[in-house]
Enzyme design. Sequence first.
Site, PDB file in Angstrom:
ATOM      1  N   GLY C  53       0.824  -1.195   0.000  1.00  0.00           N
ATOM      2  CA  GLY C  53       0.000   0.000   0.000  1.00  0.00           C
ATOM      3  C   GLY C  53       0.857   1.243   0.000  1.00  0.00           C
ATOM      4  N   GLY C  55       1.496   5.214   1.322  1.00  0.00           N
ATOM      5  CA  GLY C  55       1.384   5.780   2.657  1.00  0.00           C
ATOM      6  C   GLY C  55       2.543   5.414   3.563  1.00  0.00           C
ATOM      7  N   HIS C  56       3.465   4.584   3.033  1.00  0.00           N
ATOM      8  CA  HIS C  56       4.649   4.190   3.805  1.00  0.00           C
ATOM      9  C   HIS C  56       5.903   4.874   3.277  1.00  0.00           C
ATOM     10  CE1 HIS C  56       2.074   1.128   5.408  1.00  0.00           C
ATOM     11  NE2 HIS C  56       2.003   0.469   4.281  1.00  0.00           N
ATOM     12  N   LYS C 104       5.795  -8.009   2.188  1.00  0.00           N
ATOM     13  CA  LYS C 104       5.512  -7.893   3.619  1.00  0.00           C
ATOM     14  C   LYS C 104       4.326  -8.803   3.946  1.00  0.00           C
ATOM     15  CE  LYS C 104       4.918  -3.306   3.758  1.00  0.00           C
ATOM     16  NZ  LYS C 104       4.920  -3.028   2.297  1.00  0.00           N
ATOM     17  N   ASP C 109      -1.332  -8.274   0.750  1.00  0.00           N
ATOM     18  CA  ASP C 109      -0.088  -8.271  -0.025  1.00  0.00           C
ATOM     19  C   ASP C 109       0.251  -9.684  -0.485  1.00  0.00           C
ATOM     20  OD1 ASP C 109      -0.077  -5.651   0.664  1.00  0.00           O
ATOM     21  OD2 ASP C 109       1.916  -5.608   1.544  1.00  0.00           O
ATOM     22  N   HIS C 214      -0.138   0.409   9.389  1.00  0.00           N
ATOM     23  CA  HIS C 214      -1.314   0.831   8.627  1.00  0.00           C
ATOM     24  C   HIS C 214      -2.265   1.657   9.470  1.00  0.00           C
ATOM     25  CE1 HIS C 214       0.293  -2.630   6.457  1.00  0.00           C
ATOM     26  NE2 HIS C 214      -0.076  -1.957   5.391  1.00  0.00           N
TER      27      HIS C 214
END
Lengths: 219, 219, 328, 328
Positions: C53, C55-56, C104, C109, C214
């Site tokens: 995702g 946002g990391h 991950k 994922d 998250h």
Amino acid sequence: MLCNKFTGQNMTDTTFLPPLIAAIQAEILNNEEEISALDRAIGDGDHVTNLIRGLEALSKLNDELVQLDWSAAFMKIGMTLMSTMGGASGSLLGSMFVSMGKEAKEQDIDLAGITAIYAAGVESIKARGKADIGEKTMLDTLIPVMQSLQSDAEQNSDKATVLANIKAAATQGMQSTKDMLATKGRASFLGERARGHIDAGARTSQLILCVIADQLSEN
Amino acid sequence: MLCNKFTGQNMTDTTFLPPLIAAIQAEILNNEEEISALDRAIGDGDHVTNLIRGLEALSKLNDELVQLDWSAAFMKIGMTLMSTMGGASGSLLGSMFVSMGKEAKEQDIDLAGITAIYAAGVESIKARGKADIGEKTMLDTLIPVMQSLQSDAEQNSDKATVLANIKAAATQGMQSTKDMLATKGRASFLGERARGHIDAGARTSQLILCVIADQLSEN
Amino acid sequence: MKKLINSVESVLEESLNGFARAHSNIIQFNHQPNYVSRKNKSENKVALISGGGAGHEPLHTGLVGKGMLDAACPGQVFTSPTPDQMLMAAQAVENGAGVLFIVKNYAGDVMNFEIAAEMLDCPHETVLVNDDVSLPKDHSTGRRGVAGTLIVEKIVGAAAEAGADLATCKQLGDKVVNSTASMGVALTSCTVPALGQPTFDISDNEVEMGVGIHGERGREVMSLTTADELVQILAKAIDEDLKPAKEQCALLHINGFGATPLMELYLVYDSAAQFFEERGIKIVRSLVGNYTTSLDMAGCSITLTLMDDEMLQYWDAPVHTAALRWGI
Amino acid sequence: MKKLINSVESVLEESLNGFARAHSNIIQFNHQPNYVSRKNKSENKVALISGGGAGHEPLHTGLVGKGMLDAACPGQVFTSPTPDQMLMAAQAVENGAGVLFIVKNYAGDVMNFEIAAEMLDCPHETVLVNDDVSLPKDHSTGRRGVAGTLIVEKIVGAAAEAGADLATCKQLGDKVVNSTASMGVALTSCTVPALGQPTFDISDNEVEMGVGIHGERGREVMSLTTADELVQILAKAIDEDLKPAKEQCALLHINGFGATPLMELYLVYDSAAQFFEERGIKIVRSLVGNYTTSLDMAGCSITLTLMDDEMLQYWDAPVHTAALRWGI
Ligand SMILES: Nc1ncnc2c1ncn2[C@@H]1O[C@H](COP(=O)(O)OP(=O)(O)O)[C@@H](O)[C@H]1O
Ligand SMILES: Nc1ncnc2c1ncn2[C@@H]1O[C@H](COP(=O)(O)OP(=O)(O)O)[C@@H](O)[C@H]1O
Ligand SMILES: [Mg+2]
Ligand SMILES: [Mg+2]
Ligand SMILES: [Mg+2]
Ligand SMILES: [Mg+2]
């Protein structure tokens, strides 16, 4: 073949799908806040956004879908969900519809056939997610519905009964997730803290199945 | 020499300083919240912390200070403030006391001498800060006090008058910053938005000068 | 929600465009499906692909380049990417030596990468990163992959660059995973643009201990206490998991979740390094900063990787990505 | 206040200890007075010294090392350092070619550096950085120094490393300052540890336009709007100040204030780069990230530096610091 006692006169082909998708979209949007809160409480909050993204992509398929037979339509839906939703639910619902598409090649669209097609979809989620009933996931909605379909198909129940049973099984299954510990999905990281919350995927599956049942009952 | 009409019998040497520093510390701590809010409103909020850090360092000088003459004591105070406070006020107050230390070598500790010493300190702030009265800084407190001292020294006013005038000048000066536009320091960046707020450095200068006046009146 | 964005719908695309524009010397960005791939790839090198995702950031897009990843597939914010992204990226960057997926361990994922791998018709392997020791080793879904992922990507990236074959890269990746343990604590939640509000509520005197990346709640709520006490809890869990020998060399990575100032991260580094050194571990490499973030979450994670000479050499090898660069 | 600290009194010291520990290969930390200085300095090189309040990390401590600063003097949080720090640092790192002080234009910094310079008995010069165009050029105290400082330090650092003498370094520094303009916008305030609460209040639909880097209010409050519109305001002020010629090469730096995710900073980069390119400027270098921070403030600044060949060459020259590293 769609013209039979269960599926009704008007559900002769995949023209059934666009209005159904629109109805599902409306129902999910109607419940967006609640679903979002469910995934925020014990997940990461994106489930409803993912689903809305997938449904939007489906809604753009209208013309394409109605030209396809059921098998190809399911495949198309599966591939579309898989490449637009993302997340756990995207891969699972994508797999479900692709498997349903494969199974639909072998089946008539009557109660027995639909049951077999749906079961193939559910089995593919179980396999992909390495999960089963009782783990606080969408499967807690999907599996009871499969069981209700299977028993209604065996008993050759009438349409009203089948649809009522789908809705009851879905709703009861969804609610059963509330008191569960989660052993799959993000909620599993929370241990005891996941208890007391309904699983977001179980809730959206239930909403979708109820819309499908309602749409079928109008046909 | 400290034994004269103005400075009083007990203020014979720098043993006057430790209790004075303690009294100033107490007064600043008493008003910490208010001062902090003033610098937060139109500055960066650290002025009172800087001052408290400096005063704490001064309070540790007790034994050292009382062994020094006035000139050396002022120098020591200046160097200590300069190397512990930081910020605009640290360099300014540090410079002030270093300059006062230099001037004290040339002066007696009577009203005229104290006025000259203080004026040297204020001049060094004006020079270091490239600032003058009316720019919404500590100088708006310090300069009026200098003027009041100078006029009282000329008129050879009695102690009570001198001290009352110090307090009045400091307080009026401090309050005058409220409606000013700032042209020096951080408040200058705010333009019109700085109006309506008292300058933090003007307020602490006023608090300190009032404590000094009160301590002197008790001697 | 206060964010520097134009719209919730366009934030990801516009951000990736900016990333591509800022680093056009080393990467290129493919739209639809979205993936970032390395310019100037070496011939006949195992292709390393990661994703997850968005946002990391800088993970994973900021780690594409010489000596690290060949491609990264960003999903929507906190949402795993879709299989077509990984498939197209693999087809674009594979050049004869096979593909290594670095994934991950999250259901989404894992499953989406799995589907891509099933569709890929060239040799491929997957390294599953599961370094988060806030969960027991036998957790029903396995442990999550968190900030240790960067270390896997760096070390395996250097090996691939040096010509290691697919099997060797896979083995090395598994070794790094097994030598790595992480755990994090959150002081605040974070706000996913599409949600417009923080994922969870937390009071001013509480922390979430054992969080993933998250914005979700952690293992438990605890009282906010000193940095030293929080570090103790994190470091002890790591120490008990890895059970390092005395004199063991290690890399200590303090990872900020996004909104915690560097000042605090270095303070945490000091405390954690002291903890491990008191246990006889030799901290020989450090990495302090925001690398595996959760948008604007405040908090941090501690990662320890036990290093042997081979791993050290690969860690030190030149790397040129947007977020990690040395020797080039 | 939620922070990863042990006590308000010890936060600075402990953080510097952690910084020193994490980067002991390139820097050392002197306590009382506090300064960070470079290990392995070159012989007979102009010594570059900067400093300022803490809370802006990685500025300036993270910019000490080969190709940049020789020493950095951190004050208390948002409080200028004291003259003894600069004096001792200068005496420690000076080695025959004189000292160049790089000072951000704030009353406190200017006066404290000035006092140190007056006491220093070796050749020295000062470059005053005043890149913040949110204030008019003729502002009573001059303009503030903000994120452009890093660019001055990098370019002059490379020149000093290459052997430029004190006068040349001073001249080059002034040139970079004159070629640089910055402006920032804040979405939140920040919390100074000693204060325990945000420096200012701001509502959910407001931004502070034209802020400095000390958590203070900006030039004016504005409504929160799209990133593109905010970028327009910042970029326009920069453009009007620098008045770049068509085809002018430039470095574009998007600086995060601490709590804004990289995702948003890249989005801002995209928008700003587009703005300047539409005006005919060629963006030839980029820097995106948290470099000149205000603790945990959300928001960012845009900095544009007009580059000639000499500046470009110095920008590209090898650098090895905690926060900026390439070519080594
Ligand atoms: N292994 C699994 N098997 C079946 N369903 C799962 C599994 N993991 C997650 N789910 C379902 O997916 C839902 C979450 O979907 P979503 O939020 O879109 O993805 P993510 O968890 O990656 O954020 C959960 O609520 C749960 O119903
Ligand atoms: N140039 C100047 N001349 C005189 N006084 C000044 C000047 N600049 C700032 N000051 C005073 O210093 C005070 C601020 O001190 P402080 O908060 O400790 O430092 P900083 O402004 O560096 O944060 C202001 O309130 C003002 O009274
Ligand atoms: Mg989710
Ligand atoms: Mg201040
Ligand atoms: Mg998700
Ligand atoms: Mg200050």
